[in-house]
Design a protein around this motif. Structure first.
Motif, PDB file in Angstrom:
ATOM      1  N   LYS A  99       0.821  -1.215   0.000  1.00  0.00           N
ATOM      2  CA  LYS A  99       0.000   0.000   0.000  1.00  0.00           C
ATOM      3  C   LYS A  99       0.851   1.259   0.000  1.00  0.00           C
ATOM      4  CE  LYS A  99      -3.629  -0.083   2.559  1.00  0.00           C
ATOM      5  NZ  LYS A  99      -4.515  -0.101   3.748  1.00  0.00           N
ATOM      6  N   GLY A 100       1.953   1.231   0.757  1.00  0.00           N
ATOM      7  CA  GLY A 100       2.809   2.401   0.825  1.00  0.00           C
ATOM      8  C   GLY A 100       2.317   3.417   1.841  1.00  0.00           C
ATOM      9  N   ALA A 101       3.032   4.500   1.960  1.00  0.00           N
ATOM     10  CA  ALA A 101       2.734   5.511   2.968  1.00  0.00           C
ATOM     11  C   ALA A 101       1.843   6.616   2.412  1.00  0.00           C
ATOM     12  CB  ALA A 101       4.036   6.112   3.487  1.00  0.00           C
ATOM     13  N   SER A 102       0.982   7.153   3.267  1.00  0.00           N
ATOM     14  CA  SER A 102       0.126   8.269   2.868  1.00  0.00           C
ATOM     15  C   SER A 102       0.755   9.611   3.228  1.00  0.00           C
ATOM     16  CB  SER A 102      -1.244   8.150   3.555  1.00  0.00           C
ATOM     17  OG  SER A 102      -1.095   8.089   4.965  1.00  0.00           O
ATOM     18  N   ASP A 103       1.731   9.598   4.115  1.00  0.00           N
ATOM     19  CA  ASP A 103       2.449  10.810   4.501  1.00  0.00           C
ATOM     20  C   ASP A 103       3.156  11.391   3.268  1.00  0.00           C
ATOM     21  OD1 ASP A 103       4.355  12.660   5.479  1.00  0.00           O
ATOM     22  OD2 ASP A 103       4.512  11.593   7.363  1.00  0.00           O
ATOM     23  N   PRO A 104       3.046  12.704   3.024  1.00  0.00           N
ATOM     24  CA  PRO A 104       3.732  13.292   1.864  1.00  0.00           C
ATOM     25  C   PRO A 104       5.252  13.251   1.975  1.00  0.00           C
ATOM     26  CG  PRO A 104       2.773  15.003   3.246  1.00  0.00           C
ATOM     27  CD  PRO A 104       2.242  13.701   3.750  1.00  0.00           C
ATOM     28  N   TYR A 105       5.771  13.094   3.202  1.00  0.00           N
ATOM     29  CA  TYR A 105       7.217  13.005   3.416  1.00  0.00           C
ATOM     30  C   TYR A 105       7.549  11.729   4.190  1.00  0.00           C
ATOM     31  CZ  TYR A 105       6.560  18.029   2.572  1.00  0.00           C
ATOM     32  OH  TYR A 105       6.198  19.237   2.056  1.00  0.00           O
ATOM     33  N   PRO A 106       7.237  10.566   3.659  1.00  0.00           N
ATOM     34  CA  PRO A 106       7.404   9.314   4.423  1.00  0.00           C
ATOM     35  C   PRO A 106       8.834   8.999   4.801  1.00  0.00           C
ATOM     36  CG  PRO A 106       6.953   8.843   2.114  1.00  0.00           C
ATOM     37  CD  PRO A 106       6.720  10.309   2.304  1.00  0.00           C
ATOM     38  N   TRP A 107       9.799   9.479   4.004  1.00  0.00           N
ATOM     39  CA  TRP A 107      11.204   9.192   4.301  1.00  0.00           C
ATOM     40  C   TRP A 107      11.653   9.750   5.637  1.00  0.00           C
ATOM     41  CZ3 TRP A 107       9.557  11.969  -0.046  1.00  0.00           C
ATOM     42  CH2 TRP A 107       9.583  13.364   0.088  1.00  0.00           C
ATOM     43  N   GLN A 108      10.923  10.755   6.150  1.00  0.00           N
ATOM     44  CA  GLN A 108      11.320  11.357   7.419  1.00  0.00           C
ATOM     45  C   GLN A 108      11.176  10.387   8.597  1.00  0.00           C
ATOM     46  OE1 GLN A 108       9.203  15.063   7.900  1.00  0.00           O
ATOM     47  NE2 GLN A 108      10.229  16.030   6.165  1.00  0.00           N
ATOM     48  N   ALA A 109      10.436   9.298   8.395  1.00  0.00           N
ATOM     49  CA  ALA A 109      10.273   8.300   9.454  1.00  0.00           C
ATOM     50  C   ALA A 109      11.456   7.337   9.515  1.00  0.00           C
ATOM     51  CB  ALA A 109       8.985   7.514   9.245  1.00  0.00           C
ATOM     52  N   CYS A 110      12.307   7.354   8.519  1.00  0.00           N
ATOM     53  CA  CYS A 110      13.437   6.421   8.448  1.00  0.00           C
ATOM     54  C   CYS A 110      14.481   6.760   9.507  1.00  0.00           C
ATOM     55  CB  CYS A 110      14.059   6.459   7.053  1.00  0.00           C
ATOM     56  SG  CYS A 110      15.504   5.387   6.879  1.00  0.00           S
ATOM     57  N   ARG A 111      14.936   5.732  10.220  1.00  0.00           N
ATOM     58  CA  ARG A 111      15.944   5.945  11.253  1.00  0.00           C
ATOM     59  C   ARG A 111      17.300   5.347  10.889  1.00  0.00           C
ATOM     60  NH1 ARG A 111      14.843  10.058  13.166  1.00  0.00           N
ATOM     61  NH2 ARG A 111      16.236   9.676  14.931  1.00  0.00           N
ATOM     62  N   ARG A 112      17.426   4.798   9.694  1.00  0.00           N
ATOM     63  CA  ARG A 112      18.667   4.115   9.328  1.00  0.00           C
ATOM     64  C   ARG A 112      19.916   5.000   9.459  1.00  0.00           C
ATOM     65  NH1 ARG A 112      14.711   2.157   5.865  1.00  0.00           N
ATOM     66  NH2 ARG A 112      14.470  -0.116   5.849  1.00  0.00           N
ATOM     67  N   PRO A 113      19.892   6.241   8.957  1.00  0.00           N
ATOM     68  CA  PRO A 113      21.109   7.064   9.067  1.00  0.00           C
ATOM     69  C   PRO A 113      21.426   7.507  10.495  1.00  0.00           C
ATOM     70  CG  PRO A 113      19.672   7.835   7.305  1.00  0.00           C
ATOM     71  CD  PRO A 113      18.871   6.897   8.138  1.00  0.00           C
ATOM     72  N   PHE A 114      20.544   7.153  11.446  1.00  0.00           N
ATOM     73  CA  PHE A 114      20.737   7.532  12.837  1.00  0.00           C
ATOM     74  C   PHE A 114      21.101   6.329  13.716  1.00  0.00           C
ATOM     75  CE2 PHE A 114      17.736  10.305  10.770  1.00  0.00           C
ATOM     76  CZ  PHE A 114      18.168  11.579  11.087  1.00  0.00           C
TER      77      PHE A 114
END
Length: 341
Positions: free
Chosen positions: A253-268
């Motif tokens: 389905k994917g994300a409905s948030d217009p900026y879904p990448w902001q939820a990614c924690r990998r670089p942190f």
């Protein structure tokens, strides 16, 4: 709405997870893999000495993923690497196509205490397997996994835990229900639906293109397949998951948030190192950029800087700052939009 990064966001504590590409060589030619179509780094097997020099820098290491773009079983120093990490009580796993999982390798993986073996299958029939993965080796793969299961039973051990993975395509999703009987045969504990990372200008001959992706599928056929899989999961007692620590239906389905990448924690929280020592944002990044863009996603190299220096370098801070904005770096721009986080 975008967030405003703080200094703590940009300079997080040392990572607890490290992806280490122990080799970038592979014995298959999968049409879902960028490696089949483009050479991004020179062929390289990571030596044990190079490996140890890197992991010894991370006292915080809790989890090690010993794969990247390549088949880990092609590196004969892999058992030493696993054992070295297990002696530090690190959780260790890697992804393999298991076509060269010989009896010697089976014994090695059990003896070293490998926690988890993720097996890329992508098909339940020989014809579809050869179409996607390049060689008619599904029967060999299944035989190898049966032998590993038998070895574990004879020794009375549960590790490594085995999971079967399918890169979801419109061409193969209908074969996913058959994975459950196969999982029982080979003693697998879980089945995963893995996202396809693609681009509208994907390499010629690959399936890394929008028309092959399941992302955003709303024709009912995929929903029905997943419904059947949920029933089979319950019947067989085999967990059904999706990459990205989510559920299969959410992944599609994917994300409905217009900026879904902001939820990614990998670089942190984690670092990804190639066999040549380059540090990349994550394991998805090499698939998400064009060949000429690849140098832009390299955040440092362990031959030139320590992990700590790279982790706190301005390049990493800039990458994190962009990730927390409406305009992230190139590999993140479609994450969660055109394919799932």
């Amino acid at each position: 709405m975008s967030t405003s990064p703080t200094r703590r966001d940009l300079l997080p504590p040392p990572p607890t997870c490290l992806y280490i590409e122990v080799t970038n060589r592979c014995n298959l030619k999968c049409v879902t893999c960028i490696r089949t179509f483009e050479t991004r780094e020179e062929a390289k097997d990571l030596s044990f000495e190079e490996f140890r020099a890197v992991v010894d820098q991370l006292a915080t290491l809790e989890r090690a993923v010993l794969h990247g773009i390549g088949e880990p079983l092609l590196n004969w120093e892999l058992p030493r690497m696993i054992k070295y990490l297990k002696d530090r009580s690190v959780y260790v796993l890697f992804n393999s196509n298991a076509t060269i999982l010989t009896p010697d390798w089976q014994e090695c993986l059990v003896e070293t205490g490998l926690d988890e073996l993720r097996v890329s299958m992508d098909a339940a029939t020989e014809e579809k397997y050869e179409q996607i993965r390049g060689l008619p080796m599904l029967d060999k793969l299944i035989t190898n996994l049966k032998e590993l299961h038998g070895l574990k039973q004879r020794l009375g051990v549960s590790l490594p835990r085995v999971s079967l993975w399918l890169v979801g395509l419109r061409e193969n999703i209908h074969e996913m229900p058959a994975f459950f009987e196969l999982a029982e045969e080979v003693g697998a504990d879980e089945i995963y639906l893995q996202r396809l990372v693609y681009a509208d200008n994907g390499p010629e001959g690959s399936v890394m293109r929008r028309e092959h992706s399941l992302h955003g599928a709303d024709d009912g056929e995929v929903d029905e397949v997943l419904k059947v899989c949920e029933e089979l999961s319950s019947k067989h007692g085999i967990a059904l998951q999706a990459s990205g620590a989510t559920r299969p239906e959410q992944s599609i389905k994917g994300a409905s948030d217009p900026y879904p990448w902001q939820a990614c924690r990998r670089p942190f929280t984690l670092m990804y190192m190639t066999a040549n020592g380059n540090i990349l944002p994550c394991c998805i990044a090499p698939f998400a950029v064009a060949l000429h863009e690849y140098p832009e996603i390299v955040l440092g190299n362990v031959r030139e800087q320590s992990l700590a220096e790279i982790w706190h370098d301005e390049r990493y801070q800039t990458f994190r700052r962009q990730l927390l904005s409406p305009e992230p770096a190139t590999p993140c721009q479609s994450c969660g939009v055109e394919w799932s986080l």
